[in-house]
Design an enzyme around this catalytic site. Structure first.
Site, mmCIF file in Angstrom:
data_model
loop_
_atom_site.group_PDB
_atom_site.id
_atom_site.type_symbol
_atom_site.label_atom_id
_atom_site.label_comp_id
_atom_site.label_asym_id
_atom_site.label_seq_id
_atom_site.Cartn_x
_atom_site.Cartn_y
_atom_site.Cartn_z
ATOM 1 N N LYS A 45 0.834 -1.208 0.000
ATOM 2 C CA LYS A 45 0.000 0.000 0.000
ATOM 3 C C LYS A 45 0.873 1.264 0.000
ATOM 4 O O LYS A 45 0.655 2.179 -0.793
ATOM 5 C CB LYS A 45 -0.913 -0.059 1.245
ATOM 6 C CG LYS A 45 -1.898 1.064 1.390
ATOM 7 C CD LYS A 45 -3.050 0.621 2.286
ATOM 8 C CE LYS A 45 -2.808 0.801 3.766
ATOM 9 N NZ LYS A 45 -2.890 2.203 4.209
ATOM 10 N N ARG B 165 2.855 6.003 -3.386
ATOM 11 C CA ARG B 165 3.987 6.823 -3.846
ATOM 12 C C ARG B 165 4.211 6.658 -5.342
ATOM 13 O O ARG B 165 4.501 7.632 -6.052
ATOM 14 C CB ARG B 165 5.248 6.441 -3.049
ATOM 15 C CG ARG B 165 5.166 6.926 -1.593
ATOM 16 C CD ARG B 165 6.090 6.112 -0.693
ATOM 17 N NE ARG B 165 6.219 6.675 0.646
ATOM 18 C CZ ARG B 165 5.333 6.511 1.632
ATOM 19 N NH1 ARG B 165 4.217 5.810 1.423
ATOM 20 N NH2 ARG B 165 5.552 7.030 2.838
ATOM 21 N N GLY C 39 -4.808 8.259 5.408
ATOM 22 C CA GLY C 39 -3.889 9.266 5.946
ATOM 23 C C GLY C 39 -2.739 9.527 4.989
ATOM 24 O O GLY C 39 -2.296 10.670 4.817
ATOM 25 N N ARG D 139 -7.967 12.618 12.676
ATOM 26 C CA ARG D 139 -6.520 12.373 12.812
ATOM 27 C C ARG D 139 -5.726 13.672 12.685
ATOM 28 O O ARG D 139 -6.117 14.585 11.971
ATOM 29 C CB ARG D 139 -6.078 11.329 11.771
ATOM 30 C CG ARG D 139 -6.790 10.011 12.031
ATOM 31 C CD ARG D 139 -6.384 8.944 11.063
ATOM 32 N NE ARG D 139 -4.986 8.606 11.179
ATOM 33 C CZ ARG D 139 -4.345 7.796 10.343
ATOM 34 N NH1 ARG D 139 -4.982 7.288 9.316
ATOM 35 N NH2 ARG D 139 -3.080 7.513 10.527
ATOM 36 N N SER E 239 7.697 9.951 11.570
ATOM 37 C CA SER E 239 6.579 9.725 10.657
ATOM 38 C C SER E 239 7.033 9.813 9.210
ATOM 39 O O SER E 239 7.486 10.861 8.747
ATOM 40 C CB SER E 239 5.470 10.758 10.901
ATOM 41 O OG SER E 239 4.565 10.739 9.811
ATOM 42 N N ASP F 175 2.493 -0.592 12.180
ATOM 43 C CA ASP F 175 1.190 -1.087 11.717
ATOM 44 C C ASP F 175 0.933 -2.532 12.159
ATOM 45 O O ASP F 175 -0.201 -3.019 12.073
ATOM 46 C CB ASP F 175 1.091 -0.987 10.190
ATOM 47 C CG ASP F 175 1.060 0.475 9.720
ATOM 48 O OD1 ASP F 175 0.708 1.358 10.526
ATOM 49 O OD2 ASP F 175 1.401 0.722 8.552
ATOM 50 N N ARG G 132 -5.497 2.449 18.423
ATOM 51 C CA ARG G 132 -5.244 1.004 18.309
ATOM 52 C C ARG G 132 -4.800 0.367 19.621
ATOM 53 O O ARG G 132 -4.899 -0.863 19.770
ATOM 54 C CB ARG G 132 -4.227 0.730 17.187
ATOM 55 C CG ARG G 132 -4.831 0.946 15.814
ATOM 56 C CD ARG G 132 -3.882 0.644 14.682
ATOM 57 N NE ARG G 132 -4.586 0.716 13.401
ATOM 58 C CZ ARG G 132 -3.996 0.829 12.216
ATOM 59 N NH1 ARG G 132 -2.673 0.895 12.150
ATOM 60 N NH2 ARG G 132 -4.719 0.877 11.114
ATOM 61 N N ARG H 33 -6.836 -2.866 10.286
ATOM 62 C CA ARG H 33 -5.817 -3.707 10.930
ATOM 63 C C ARG H 33 -6.329 -4.321 12.232
ATOM 64 O O ARG H 33 -5.887 -5.398 12.640
ATOM 65 C CB ARG H 33 -4.523 -2.928 11.139
ATOM 66 C CG ARG H 33 -3.953 -2.425 9.809
ATOM 67 C CD ARG H 33 -2.460 -2.272 9.787
ATOM 68 N NE ARG H 33 -2.051 -1.450 8.658
ATOM 69 C CZ ARG H 33 -1.841 -1.890 7.408
ATOM 70 N NH1 ARG H 33 -1.994 -3.168 7.131
ATOM 71 N NH2 ARG H 33 -1.479 -1.063 6.452
HETATM 72 C C1 S3P Z 1 2.762 5.142 6.197
HETATM 73 C C2 S3P Z 1 3.443 5.534 7.309
HETATM 74 C C3 S3P Z 1 3.019 5.188 8.671
HETATM 75 C C4 S3P Z 1 2.059 4.022 8.665
HETATM 76 C C5 S3P Z 1 0.985 4.159 7.636
HETATM 77 C C6 S3P Z 1 1.581 4.280 6.253
HETATM 78 C C7 S3P Z 1 3.250 5.598 4.880
HETATM 79 O O1 S3P Z 1 2.367 6.304 9.248
HETATM 80 O O2 S3P Z 1 1.492 3.849 9.938
HETATM 81 O O3 S3P Z 1 0.126 3.034 7.660
HETATM 82 O O4 S3P Z 1 2.840 5.043 3.842
HETATM 83 O O5 S3P Z 1 4.074 6.519 4.870
HETATM 84 P P1 S3P Z 1 3.188 7.521 9.930
HETATM 85 O O6 S3P Z 1 3.970 8.181 8.867
HETATM 86 O O7 S3P Z 1 2.130 8.417 10.490
HETATM 87 O O8 S3P Z 1 4.037 6.893 10.978
#
Ligand code: S3P
Length: 427
Positions: A22, A27, A94, A122, A167, A315, A346, A388
């Protein structure tokens, strides 16, 4: 929404391949859209979240054609996205919302981003602050902390940001904004987070370098069109790995999975717990490490985890709570406060639901403590509409005595719509 009923599985074995990762798919869709020329993305994720990204990119004027799991993207180049005619709906995703903030900050048009109820709760200040402090114009609801977001594209100059939280979404948003910046661009992360954006920018010919935890963009910031082959999603594979470990049977082979070291924290932890997981046919595909995982049933012992390991398995932590119920001793997970701002809280969700199933598990401020092994018993569980959580509880149900009902389990489609069929094919 559909509820799903699961009960004890007696054997797991066979060979399986998973849809594309994913994170990598989001990206690839974005970079292919701003590349010059047509890109092909093979084994694109089937996740609803990635469909949200494709829908948004189409609204930005990009021609995208999907033939089953291959995507053809006619890239427009860095400067030719167009103002969307409508609000960009990021759904539950997100990654879509946060990365798009970066991609859109330096455009010459404005756009509005919304999401579903979960995404609207969020934190978005983590994205707004770094971009606004570096010249962008982005506003949100309730003191600029939440979606809907309005991005008024503006010329950007120098960008420098030191991330206060680990992050990858924030890091990636800043780097994507940096592609449009006229000046120097650098990002510093406190610990290494998933590095798919950096790897993909490099694969697409953008000048990007890393020195310790500092990432810098160089002169060439125009991505080139490419063929991308997306590795199988290790975060979906995780649930199958858990079944292979917890349920007797022959070997379970999960083929062509992404094994980027910034994503394999679960494998590191499971190894410490005494798991029997072999990796073969390791190779680099489209600049991402890939391999086959061969998993066998094993007796597990408890672990204590925290610190820099957490972003590498963030995750997978709800699933780790399930696995820990079957391990000998006390498992402690700490430094995982970020879990509270995912699609659901979570920590609260997995602790409450596993308790219903008879687990000995307690919530802490930034993690949980599990004492095991404890035989689980079937229960009626809430998914919190969090994919999840639904999949982690399904794994718990497949090891438990009696029937477990997972409420609103179709939320698994957010990351892995074929989850129950995939499990059915190896049991
Ligand atoms: C992700 C980064 C993580 C992850 C999310 C996917 C990504 O989040 O928990 O499921 O694709 O960059 P954070 O960047 O908020 O840690």
């Amino acid at each position: 929404m559909a509820d799903v009923r699961v009960s004890k599985l007696h054997t797991v074995n066979g060979e399986i391949s998973l849809p594309g990762d994913k994170s990598v798919s989001h990206r690839a869709a974005m970079l292919a859209s701003i590349a010059h020329g047509t890109s092909i993305i093979k084994n694109f994720s089937t996740a609803i979240d990635c469909q949200s990204t494709l829908d948004c990119m189409r609204q930005l004027g990009v021609a995208i054609h999907r033939d089953i799991n291959n995507i053809h993207v006619r890239g427009k180049g860095l400067r030719a996205l167009s103002k969307p005619g409508d609000v960009l709906n990021c759904g539950n995703s997100g990654t879509t919302m946060r990365l798009l903030c970066g991609l859109l900050a330096g455009q010459d048009f404005s756009a509005k981003l919304t999401g579903d109820a979960s995404l609207s709760r969020r934190p978005m200040d983590r994205i707004i602050k770094p971009l606004v402090n570096n010249g962008a114009d982005i506003t949100g609801e309730k003191d600029n902390r939440f979606a809907p977001l309005t991005i008024n594209g503006k010329a950007l100059n120098n960008i420098h940001y030191e991330l206060p939280v680990a992050s990858s979404q924030v890091k990636s948003a800043v780097l994507l904004a940096g592609l449009y910046a006229g000046g120097a661009v650098s990002v510093v992360e406190p610990v290494k987070t998933r590095d798919h954006t950096e790897r993909m920018l490099d694969y697409c010919g953008v000048d990007i370098s890393r020195d310790g935890n500092v990432i810098t963009l160089g002169e060439n910031r125009q991505p080139g069109a490419r063929e991308f082959v997306v590795p199988g999603d290790i975060s979906s594979a995780a649930f199958l790995i858990a079944l292979g470990l917890l349920i007797p049977g022959g070997a379970l082979c999960i083929k062509d999975v992404g094994i980027n070291p910034t994503r394999t924290g679960l494998l590191t932890v499971l190894e410490k717990m005494g798991a029997d997981i072999r990796i073969d046919n390791e190779r680099l595909v489209s600049n991402e490490p890939v391999g086959n995982l061969i998993v066998r049933n094993a007796k597990l012992r408890a672990v204590d985890i925290g610190g820099a390991l957490i972003p590498k398995l963030i995750d997978e932590l709800p699933l780790l709570a399930v696995i820990a119920t079957q391990a000998q001793g006390r498992t402690v997970v700490h430094d995982a406060l970020e879990l509270r701002v995912k699609e659901s809280d979570r920590i609260a969700a997995i602790v409450a639901e596993l308790k219903k199933m008879g687990a000995s598990i307690e919530e802490t401020g930034d993690g949980f403590i599990v004492d095991g092994p404890t035989p689980l018993k079937g229960a009626e569980c809430s998914s919190y509409n969090d994919h999840r959580i639904a999949m982690a509880l399904s794994v718990a149900g497949w090891t438990a005595d009696g029937e477990t009902v997972i409420k609103d389990a179709d939320c698994v489609g957010i990351s892995c719509p074929e989850f129950f069929d995939l499990v059915g094919s190896v049991t």
